[in-house]
Design an enzyme around this catalytic site. Structure first.
Site, PDB file in Angstrom:
ATOM      1  N   PRO A 134     -28.719   0.273 -20.197  1.00  0.00           N
ATOM      2  CA  PRO A 134     -26.874   0.007 -20.031  1.00  0.00           C
ATOM      3  C   PRO A 134     -26.584   1.200 -19.887  1.00  0.00           C
ATOM      4  O   PRO A 134     -26.942   2.857 -20.377  1.00  0.00           O
ATOM      5  CB  PRO A 134     -27.053   0.078 -21.602  1.00  0.00           C
ATOM      6  CG  PRO A 134     -27.553   1.178 -23.066  1.00  0.00           C
ATOM      7  CD  PRO A 134     -29.424   0.738 -21.936  1.00  0.00           C
ATOM      8  N   GLN A 147     -24.591  -4.427 -24.684  1.00  0.00           N
ATOM      9  CA  GLN A 147     -23.417  -3.386 -25.368  1.00  0.00           C
ATOM     10  C   GLN A 147     -22.571  -3.384 -26.381  1.00  0.00           C
ATOM     11  O   GLN A 147     -21.199  -2.974 -25.027  1.00  0.00           O
ATOM     12  CB  GLN A 147     -24.187  -2.093 -24.591  1.00  0.00           C
ATOM     13  CG  GLN A 147     -24.499  -1.426 -25.443  1.00  0.00           C
ATOM     14  CD  GLN A 147     -24.497   0.213 -24.904  1.00  0.00           C
ATOM     15  OE1 GLN A 147     -24.359   0.980 -24.147  1.00  0.00           O
ATOM     16  NE2 GLN A 147     -25.884   0.923 -25.948  1.00  0.00           N
ATOM     17  N   TYR A 167     -21.837   8.012 -30.610  1.00  0.00           N
ATOM     18  CA  TYR A 167     -20.554   7.720 -30.432  1.00  0.00           C
ATOM     19  C   TYR A 167     -19.788   6.842 -32.003  1.00  0.00           C
ATOM     20  O   TYR A 167     -21.043   7.797 -32.504  1.00  0.00           O
ATOM     21  CB  TYR A 167     -20.486   6.050 -29.794  1.00  0.00           C
ATOM     22  CG  TYR A 167     -20.923   6.856 -28.453  1.00  0.00           C
ATOM     23  CD1 TYR A 167     -19.174   7.351 -27.568  1.00  0.00           C
ATOM     24  CD2 TYR A 167     -21.836   6.326 -26.746  1.00  0.00           C
ATOM     25  CE1 TYR A 167     -19.502   7.802 -26.488  1.00  0.00           C
ATOM     26  CE2 TYR A 167     -21.636   7.110 -25.811  1.00  0.00           C
ATOM     27  CZ  TYR A 167     -20.412   7.893 -25.467  1.00  0.00           C
ATOM     28  OH  TYR A 167     -19.960   8.496 -24.141  1.00  0.00           O
TER      29      TYR A 167
HETATM   30  C1  LIG Z   1     -23.967   6.735 -15.482  1.00  0.00           C
HETATM   31  C2  LIG Z   1     -24.474   6.341 -16.792  1.00  0.00           C
HETATM   32  C3  LIG Z   1     -23.875   6.244 -17.452  1.00  0.00           C
HETATM   33  C4  LIG Z   1     -24.313   5.745 -19.123  1.00  0.00           C
HETATM   34  N1  LIG Z   1     -23.541   4.996 -19.637  1.00  0.00           N
HETATM   35  C5  LIG Z   1     -24.607   4.454 -20.708  1.00  0.00           C
HETATM   36  C6  LIG Z   1     -24.034   3.010 -21.570  1.00  0.00           C
HETATM   37  O1  LIG Z   1     -23.048   2.860 -21.615  1.00  0.00           O
HETATM   38  N2  LIG Z   1     -24.462   3.529 -23.342  1.00  0.00           N
HETATM   39  C7  LIG Z   1     -25.432   3.900 -23.273  1.00  0.00           C
HETATM   40  O2  LIG Z   1     -26.612   3.663 -24.455  1.00  0.00           O
HETATM   41  N3  LIG Z   1     -26.083   4.446 -22.429  1.00  0.00           N
HETATM   42  C8  LIG Z   1     -25.790   5.177 -21.195  1.00  0.00           C
HETATM   43  N4  LIG Z   1     -26.347   5.736 -20.826  1.00  0.00           N
HETATM   44  C9  LIG Z   1     -27.522   6.157 -20.807  1.00  0.00           C
HETATM   45  C10 LIG Z   1     -28.596   5.477 -20.406  1.00  0.00           C
HETATM   46  O3  LIG Z   1     -28.725   4.955 -20.512  1.00  0.00           O
HETATM   47  C11 LIG Z   1     -29.967   6.347 -20.374  1.00  0.00           C
HETATM   48  O4  LIG Z   1     -30.549   6.915 -21.567  1.00  0.00           O
HETATM   49  C12 LIG Z   1     -30.296   8.276 -19.721  1.00  0.00           C
HETATM   50  O5  LIG Z   1     -29.754   7.371 -18.517  1.00  0.00           O
HETATM   51  C13 LIG Z   1     -31.674   8.289 -19.477  1.00  0.00           C
HETATM   52  O6  LIG Z   1     -31.818   7.154 -18.806  1.00  0.00           O
HETATM   53  P1  LIG Z   1     -32.745   7.609 -17.563  1.00  0.00           P
HETATM   54  O7  LIG Z   1     -33.680   9.120 -17.656  1.00  0.00           O
HETATM   55  O8  LIG Z   1     -33.684   6.245 -17.154  1.00  0.00           O
HETATM   56  O9  LIG Z   1     -31.940   7.904 -16.495  1.00  0.00           O
HETATM   57  C14 LIG Z   1     -25.847   6.346 -19.619  1.00  0.00           C
HETATM   58  C15 LIG Z   1     -26.153   7.271 -18.727  1.00  0.00           C
HETATM   59  C16 LIG Z   1     -25.646   7.414 -17.332  1.00  0.00           C
HETATM   60  C17 LIG Z   1     -25.925   8.160 -15.971  1.00  0.00           C
END
Ligand SMILES: Cc1cc2nc3c(=O)[nH]c(=O)nc-3n(C[C@H](O)[C@H](O)[C@H](O)COP(=O)(O)O)c2cc1C
Length: 366
Positions: A25, A102, A182
């Site tokens: 997400p 989500q 949150y």
């Molecule tokens: C631009 C952005 C927006 C995000 N928005 C959410 C969100 O709406 N809900 C959520 O649970 N995590 C959110 N995250 C966290 C990501 O789901 C993820 O946990 C985080 O980027 C780490 O994973 P990665 O290393 O593969 O990027 C967001 C991350 C990024 C970079």
């Protein structure tokens, strides 16, 4: 050569996934229209481009006006939003994809600007000392209003309504956002929840709202289509501070989730280095795999190699990719064909417009 574990099929409680690569997400703040509704040429296009994922989980979608803490995020509580999400699910399904939404309530990670000058809601009146992304840019958070029992009951009802709307909009399932500092996470942690009623004090009481949300949502959809997200070793970001009861609380929650037949439990590895933190667990998948009997999805900082490894070692069933999915709509095909990934541009994560949203190259799709 045997197939990469990430590219093998998975049966998600009845939903057949062609691979185990999940789109995590991610808030993208493109719903800059008066109703904050998803649109055909923005969100629908963006998610459809990623339909080859085993599963897409949408950006956090607020379940009420109270739930908002970021500008231009598409909600799931107004008729226009449900209509907008219908366009998204249709386009993803037309491309043979699968998509969960989500459901999000930010709690104290908000600002009075979103609530006609009123304070945001939280388990206790404790300022997270973080920032909220308002229409006028980032602003410091304030001391929130401690939720009354009536506020809590209404919020549970809002989650249920969000799930009902999600079913109407054609989603394959929902993910409860109980992570990343949150609202629901604020209930779990003793540093953000100092309540003395049935929602605070003990581990069971601090976890209670989550189970009430699950039970309420089960009234409007099958539990097999309900997933939820947890970030047990979050310490620092999003105003969360761990203490000695934090991991025991998550252990209790994950154990109790075995009583339900959920779609999955989605865990994040620590967002920061917690090796010196005596309260934290530094290897989340390894710690929770033996505790949880159902489908375990893991996230945070995985690349192709680490993703294949965590599945091969049996520590997770599915791997969720965040940032790599922003800049690689064809992530699954890139893994298949061993094609190098495109880098993401942080400057366009949350800005309006199609740049950095719909213009990343699709290189590995025939
Ligand atoms: C631009 C952005 C927006 C995000 N928005 C959410 C969100 O709406 N809900 C959520 O649970 N995590 C959110 N995250 C966290 C990501 O789901 C993820 O946990 C985080 O980027 C780490 O994973 P990665 O290393 O593969 O990027 C967001 C991350 C990024 C970079």
């Amino acid at each position: 050569m045997s197939k990469q574990p990430l590219l093998t099929e998975y049966n998600l409680n009845g939903l057949k996934l062609p691979n185990r690569v999940v789109m995590a997400p991610m808030t993208r703040s493109r719903a800059d229209n008066p109703e904050n509704a998803p649109r055909e040429d923005f969100e629908a296009e963006y998610y459809a481009l990623r339909a080859s994922a085993g599963l897409i989980i949408t950006e956090g979608s607020p379940i009420s006006d109270d739930a908002i803490g970021y500008v231009n995020v598409p909600g799931i509580y107004k008729p226009a939003q449900i209509e907008g999400w219908k366009k998204v699910t249709k386009k993803v399904h037309d491309k043979d994809g699968r998509i969960f939404i989500q459901l999000w309530h930010v709690g104290r990670m908000s600002h009075p600007d979103f609530h006609n000058g009123e304070k945001p809601l939280a388990p206790s009146a404790i300022n997270p000392n973080a920032q909220s992304y308002t229409p006028q840019g980032f602003k410091d958070t304030v001391t929130p209003k401690e939720m009354t029992i009536a506020d809590i009951k209404k919020t549970i009802e809002d989650f249920k309504n969000g799930a009902k709307n999600a079913m109407e909009a054609g989603f394959d399932g929902i993910e409860i956002h109980s992570s990343n500092g949150y609202l629901l996470h604020q209930f779990f942690n003793g540093t953000s929840n100092t309540r003395t009623d049935e929602y605070g004090g003990t581990i069971e009481n601090r976890a209670k709202i989550l189970f009430e949300v699950i039970v309420a949502i089960k009234e409007v959809m099958p539990e097999q289509q309900i997933g939820l997200r947890l970030n047990p070793s979050l310490d620092g970001p999003f105003g969360i501070t761990m203490d000695e009861e934090t991991i025991p609380t998550f252990d209790y929650i994950v154990n109790k989730l075995n009583d339900y037949d959920l779609a999955y439990v989605h865990l994040s590895e620590p967002f920061t280095d917690v090796s010196d933190n005596k309260f934290a667990v530094s290897e989340i998948a390894k710690h929770y795999r033996p505790l949880y009997k159902g489908t375990l999805m893991i996230n945070s900082n995985f690349d192709q190699e680490k993703g294949n490894k965590v599945i091969e070692e049996g520590n997770a069933d599915l791997v969720a990719y965040g940032k790599p999915y922003i800049s690689n709509p064809d992530l699954v095909e890139r893994f298949e064909k061993e094609i190098a990934l495109t880098d993401w541009d942080e400057d366009t994560f949350y800005v309006p417009g199609k740049e950095g949203y719909l213009d990343y190259p699709v290189k590995a799709r025939d």
